[in-house]
Design an enzyme around this catalytic site. Sequence first.
Site, short mmCIF file in Angstrom:
data_model
loop_
_atom_site.label_atom_id
_atom_site.label_comp_id
_atom_site.label_asym_id
_atom_site.label_seq_id
_atom_site.Cartn_x
_atom_site.Cartn_y
_atom_site.Cartn_z
N HIS A 48 38.07 45.68 32.96
CA HIS A 48 37.87 44.76 34.07
C HIS A 48 36.88 45.30 35.09
O HIS A 48 36.09 44.56 35.67
CB HIS A 48 39.21 44.47 34.74
CG HIS A 48 39.18 43.33 35.71
ND1 HIS A 48 39.25 42.02 35.31
CD2 HIS A 48 39.08 43.31 37.07
CE1 HIS A 48 39.19 41.24 36.38
NE2 HIS A 48 39.09 41.99 37.45
N HIS A 94 40.41 34.64 36.85
CA HIS A 94 41.77 35.14 37.16
C HIS A 94 42.69 34.62 36.07
O HIS A 94 43.72 33.98 36.33
CB HIS A 94 42.22 34.70 38.55
CG HIS A 94 42.74 35.84 39.37
ND1 HIS A 94 43.88 35.78 40.13
CD2 HIS A 94 42.27 37.10 39.54
CE1 HIS A 94 44.09 36.95 40.74
NE2 HIS A 94 43.12 37.76 40.39
#
Length: 737
Positions: A48, A94
């Site tokens: 990430h 998200h």
Amino acid sequence: MSQPLENIEKVLASHKLSSDDYAHIKKILGREPNLVEIGIFSAMWSEHCSYKSSKVHLNGFPTKAPWVIQGPGENAGVIDIGGGYAAVFKMESHNHPSFIEPYQGAATGVGGIMRDVFTMGARPIANLNALRFGNVLNDDKTSAHQRFLVRGVVSGIGGYGNCMGVPTIGGETSFDECYNGNILVNAFTLGLAKSDEIFYGRADGIGNPVIYVGAKTGRDGLGGAVMSSDSFTEESKSLRPTVQVGDPFTEKLLLEACLELFKTDHVVGIQDMGAAGLTSSSFEMAGRSGSGMIMHLDRVPAREENMTPYDFMLSESQERMLLCAKKGSEAEIIKIFEKWDLDAAVIGEVTATGNMELFWHGEKCAEVPVNPVSEEAPVLNRPMSRPAYLDTIANVTINDFAKVSNQEAFEKLTKSMEVVDKSWIYTQYDSMVQTNTIKKGGMLDASVIRVKENGRALAMSADCNVRYCYIDPKGGAAAAVIESGRNVAMSGARPLAITDCLNYGNPENPEVMWQFGQGCLGIKEACSALTTPVIGGNVSLYNETNGISVFPTPSIATVGVNDDANKVLMSSFQDAGNTLYLVGEGKSEFGGSLYMKEICGTVAGVLPEINYDNELALWELVIEANKKGLLACAKDASSGGVAIALAKMSAVSGLGCDVSMTVMDERDIFAESMSRAIIEVKPENCAAFEAMLGNLACGKLGVVGGDSIKINDVTMSLNTLQDNYFNTFQRVIERDL
């Protein structure tokens, strides 16, 4: 500092670090790491944060143009929009948090992307979102859960955005079985700033104070960046504590406090605490400046007792910022944030050591060199292989299936979850706050907002046809760039730049990695050809559950400028009696089409042909003809072809149409050839419009008007069409309530 760790294999496994990573960490430190240091490396080297699987493919994206002020590498990208003003925008994912906890996952996604924008000194003025869900139509547990996720995500987006006073003006929502185990929630925010008043995430100036501002830190979100760097399994529900909890009212205060602070000359640099919280913000600020930093973690405002240095460094509590200030300005900065009922504390200072030195009640608890954490993160050139399925679907055509009448197909397609109006979603969002919205959700194609400060308008659209990306990962990604830009151009605005969210499956699967690499090539090709550089974005991998990856989903958001806010072009019919044209060449192209999915029950075939010259010529025609006031409306013909584009225009406007379209095959009214648009022109402007066509293919379709829609052998009353279009979605999504 604390002692080295015991049972290191277990520690490494829980932090998703390999034995090679550990050897590298020891080499960087020159010793064994402690738990805080392990946590720092784990977060910063996560997929990430480090982009370790994707970095090699992102190199070479076109990122420059005369109007680009800031490209990738900062909190958000920035383009010049004229008159001394700049648009600051970015899109982020998200996905994992929203699947685990839909309301908070989506809400904090919106909050995070807004902070990325206002930390650059811009006031957020528009939000978009790109949402992907699984099958919501069936009576089984999977569809019921997907309907639950839709309701939760939409509520979270609306709850946060509405409280912030930022209009959500558009986006897209699509459904496919491939998202049954892994939904996608991509949030986009655009802000406005003066072009010479942009703030950056840097920590310059030896001795300058490092100040923590915003909400207090808790343990929520611990390990969030690491969690988002792995696939889902049946046990993933236990990850709920890794999802942050947002407070939009605190964020609103933080926004106003930051914008007040930016009017002073106290700020050297500022950074949002997003993924990996205090770790990523501090290391990124110091790294951009080549500096070091001392931080006293016991000075960080806490809202839980007995928190540890590890907790403070890795918490992803929301509504927090880290800023580097000019020495001597501490008291004035703290005064501003206290005025807005926010915490502010001097927690450290900039140093020349190049190291991040962390202290806990006066004792050093960690020391890590800054540059190696980012510069020496693993860069993986993962194996790639072309998926075998591509060979099995390439030769499939609609002629392999039983023929269905156009009337039957039209009736089914106008009820498709991809086609129908999503007012159930967008009416939960405040689209008119700030009173600048010209074209909002439900008005088709791009959304548009007025910039009162310079008299111009900003058009924006988020798009991706995931079926195209499945049958042709490179061409499908290019097509997403094309469609997003085309939607912006159809509003009369000139497309200037894109941001992206590259959502793919498990990068450890060579076929997924091949899809990703091909998608990047397609984006590079399209952005270069269309002169819409990439100014920022996000990569989200491991969108997989129990070994099943989502379709490649490179969501593209394009932003463009219309020089005159009074000349925004609409996308639905305007007046009865007006002439309808189809501009662009049509063929019997059904690969990856809505028709093939809904009528034939498959996703297969060859992608429609891409021609960048034709695409640019179409954009130029619409933009220039609109400047001359020759057009009443323009809408691109994409998913569902000309027939479904006309159906949407008719349903939204409440006006029928009578159309006769020349076709080789009667089903071509649903074909999805690219670079086509339906243009509405007043009779008195037809000659002038036709004179501008140049070499573009164009034919008259028919006229606007009547109480029904007629397209060749298809007819439907306006009442039936509008019932299908406006009421289907609510019936489906609320069936469990």
